[in-house]
Write a protein that holds these residues in place. Structure first.
Motif, PDB file in Angstrom:
ATOM      1  N   ASN A  48      -0.028   9.521  -4.291  1.00 53.44           N
ATOM      2  CA  ASN A  48       0.128   8.131  -3.863  1.00 53.44           C
ATOM      3  C   ASN A  48      -0.622   7.937  -2.553  1.00 53.44           C
ATOM      4  N   CYS A  49      -1.723   7.225  -2.644  1.00 52.36           N
ATOM      5  CA  CYS A  49      -2.629   7.103  -1.503  1.00 52.36           C
ATOM      6  C   CYS A  49      -2.270   5.883  -0.665  1.00 52.36           C
ATOM      7  N   ALA A  50      -2.823   4.738  -0.985  1.00 50.85           N
ATOM      8  CA  ALA A  50      -2.501   3.540  -0.216  1.00 50.85           C
ATOM      9  C   ALA A  50      -1.677   2.586  -1.081  1.00 50.85           C
ATOM     10  N   GLY A  51      -1.839   1.291  -0.855  1.00 51.26           N
ATOM     11  CA  GLY A  51      -1.036   0.305  -1.570  1.00 51.26           C
ATOM     12  C   GLY A  51      -1.030  -0.972  -0.772  1.00 51.26           C
ATOM     13  N   TRP A  83       7.145 -10.944  -1.514  1.00 48.99           N
ATOM     14  CA  TRP A  83       8.567 -10.882  -1.866  1.00 48.99           C
ATOM     15  C   TRP A  83       9.185  -9.549  -1.427  1.00 48.99           C
ATOM     16  N   ASN A  84       8.543  -8.888  -0.463  1.00 43.70           N
ATOM     17  CA  ASN A  84       9.107  -7.722   0.223  1.00 43.70           C
ATOM     18  C   ASN A  84       9.311  -6.511  -0.680  1.00 43.70           C
ATOM     19  N   THR A  85       8.281  -6.197  -1.465  1.00 45.54           N
ATOM     20  CA  THR A  85       8.229  -4.915  -2.150  1.00 45.54           C
ATOM     21  C   THR A  85       6.958  -4.201  -1.702  1.00 45.54           C
ATOM     22  N   TRP A  86       6.924  -2.897  -1.944  1.00 49.51           N
ATOM     23  CA  TRP A  86       5.778  -2.069  -1.587  1.00 49.51           C
ATOM     24  C   TRP A  86       5.097  -1.601  -2.871  1.00 49.51           C
ATOM     25  N   LEU A  87       3.799  -1.907  -2.996  1.00 52.21           N
ATOM     26  CA  LEU A  87       3.022  -1.450  -4.141  1.00 52.21           C
ATOM     27  C   LEU A  87       2.381  -0.116  -3.780  1.00 52.21           C
ATOM     28  N   SER A  88       2.835   0.935  -4.417  1.00 53.09           N
ATOM     29  CA  SER A  88       2.354   2.282  -4.144  1.00 53.09           C
ATOM     30  C   SER A  88       1.373   2.685  -5.241  1.00 53.09           C
ATOM     31  N   CYS A  89       0.169   3.108  -4.848  1.00 56.97           N
ATOM     32  CA  CYS A  89      -0.923   3.313  -5.794  1.00 56.97           C
ATOM     33  C   CYS A  89      -1.278   4.783  -5.973  1.00 56.97           C
ATOM     34  N   PHE A 114      -6.639   2.922 -13.174  1.00 58.90           N
ATOM     35  CA  PHE A 114      -7.870   3.458 -12.595  1.00 58.90           C
ATOM     36  C   PHE A 114      -7.495   4.215 -11.329  1.00 58.90           C
ATOM     37  N   LYS A 115      -8.466   4.716 -10.616  1.00 64.52           N
ATOM     38  CA  LYS A 115      -8.210   5.497  -9.418  1.00 64.52           C
ATOM     39  C   LYS A 115      -7.909   4.530  -8.275  1.00 64.52           C
ATOM     40  N   HIS A 116      -6.650   4.103  -8.239  1.00 67.91           N
ATOM     41  CA  HIS A 116      -6.225   3.072  -7.301  1.00 67.91           C
ATOM     42  C   HIS A 116      -6.282   3.550  -5.854  1.00 67.91           C
ATOM     43  N   GLU A 117      -6.540   2.606  -4.971  1.00 68.73           N
ATOM     44  CA  GLU A 117      -6.461   2.885  -3.541  1.00 68.73           C
ATOM     45  C   GLU A 117      -5.476   1.913  -2.883  1.00 68.73           C
ATOM     46  N   ALA A 118      -5.917   0.702  -2.572  1.00 67.63           N
ATOM     47  CA  ALA A 118      -5.062  -0.222  -1.820  1.00 67.63           C
ATOM     48  C   ALA A 118      -4.930  -1.562  -2.540  1.00 67.63           C
ATOM     49  N   THR A 119      -3.951  -2.359  -2.089  1.00 72.53           N
ATOM     50  CA  THR A 119      -3.747  -3.713  -2.607  1.00 72.53           C
ATOM     51  C   THR A 119      -3.526  -4.673  -1.442  1.00 72.53           C
TER      52      THR A 119
END
Length: 383
Positions: A130-133, A138-144, A172-177
């Motif tokens: 789990n790299c970035a996100g 709505w106060n959730t964390w997207l972990s990628c 895919f090879k996710h990084e950040a959102t």
């Protein structure tokens, strides 16, 4: 129009929201930011944590990988990476990913209004690298997950609800959102040398269970108008998402991603660039372009913004610095971590009141994932 005016309009929160895109469009083709003197002056000598900071700032260690977080029973995770802060009453929570494979996941530290640590706990388990996100409105964390055909997991910073995988956001090879509440989309970066820049349009804003994944399209060059095209197979079962749409714009290793007031900023590590996407005008520009030897910012990675309009960009390698890009278009070091050349800086995020900056040295002094250190910097951040 001065660069100070349009760049500040693009990053400031609150009442500037309606002006950000207009101000940036009014300064199209402005030169990328250049080295200069930062607003806080030169870096001082290293403090007791080995961190060089401007006068008036101080640091403390919040957590160390493999050790119990002070005052809690939670053992801090290895290889701390991307992070974000969430308001928790008068206090706040800092969420941090773990970039290891297998395991991975994410943990959190809760702080009182005075900044004391009151709790620490796990918010995501059983995932990979789990790299970035990014945070959602709505106060959730997207972990990628930064693996081939990786997933995005929506997590609860309070650790009360189970994390949910969001397949519709693509494999895919996710990084950040970064979430754009005006256009009701989430932007996503991809960490491969021929990466793409994506946006996800949920069917219902606030519900990421379904929607449309799109990829940015553009001809050659580094500035101008762009388009968006639907990715036919977000599951990537037929082909990699980046290879499904002719004309998809390629970037050299997508990294950090941050949205404010109509502008989405993202970084590419292969060419040490910071890009700005004007969502209203649907144009792209270079905000920073590494000119070579002697520049203060190299190894660009995670990025966040402050209420002042300053962007804070963390280095993966380089001089182990967090550099800021001011609304005047000046690039300057804000801090430097010494004695940790085998590490990288990750997860910069400000507390909700803007008075504290959190970040990690992913591998610390040991150079291994078990040596991660998470820090807090406090001081007279400009508003």
């Amino acid at each position: 129009m001065e660069r100070r005016t349009f760049l500040r309009g693009a990053v400031l929160g609150g009442s500037a929201a309606a002006l950000g895109g207009t101000l940036w469009r009014g300064a199209a083709h402005a030169a990328p930011a250049q080295p200069g003197t930062g607003p806080y002056g030169p870096l001082g000598t290293a403090d007791g944590n080995g961190i060089r900071l401007p006068d008036g700032f101080s640091s403390r260690v919040v957590a160390r990988s493999g050790r119990t977080v002070s005052g809690t029973s939670y053992t801090w995770h290895n290889a701390p990476d991307g992070g974000a802060c969430f308001a928790d009453g008068d206090g706040w929570i800092y969420v941090s990913n773990s970039e290891i494979n297998p395991s991975g996941g994410a943990g959190a530290v809760r702080f009182s209004p005075s900044g004391e640590i009151t709790d620490a706990y796990r918010v995501l388990s059983g995932t990979r690298q789990n790299c970035a996100g990014g945070a959602t409105p709505w106060n959730t964390w997207l972990s990628c997950e930064e693996v081939d055909r990786g997933l995005v997991y929506e997590t609860d910073p309070w650790g009360r609800k189970a994390a949910v995988r969001r397949d519709a956001m693509g494999r895919f090879k996710h990084e950040a959102t970064a979430a754009d509440p005006v256009r009701e989309v989430v932007y996503l970066t991809e960490d491969v040398p021929d990466s793409c820049f994506y946006r996800f349009r949920p069917t219902t804003w606030g519900d990421l269970s379904g929607g449309t994944l799109e990829v940015l399209t553009m001809g050659s060059g580094t500035s101008g108008r762009v388009g968006w095209a639907r990715v036919p197979d977000p599951s990537a079962s037929s082909a990699a998402t980046r290879d499904q749409v002719p004309g998809a714009k390629r970037f050299d290793g997508g990294e950090g991603c941050f949205y404010a007031d109509g502008i989405c900023w993202f970084t590419t590590k292969g060419d040490n660039r910071v890009w700005s996407y004007d969502a209203a005008a649907q144009t792209i520009e270079l905000a920073y372009d590494d000119a070579g030897d002697g520049v203060p910012l190299s190894g660009v990675d995670n990025v966040t913004g402050a209420a002042s309009g300053d962007l804070y960009v963390a280095e993966d390698g380089g001089d182990m610095e967090i550099c800021l890009i001011t609304p005047d278009g000046v690039v300057a070091p804000f801090l430097r971590v010494g004695g940790q050349s085998g590490s990288e800086i990750t997860g910069p995020a400000f507390s909700p009141d803007g008075g504290r900056l959190y970040f990690s040295s992913q591998r610390g002094t040991s150079g291994s994932s078990s040596g991660g250190i998470t820090y807090e910097v406090s001081g007279p951040f400009r508003g």
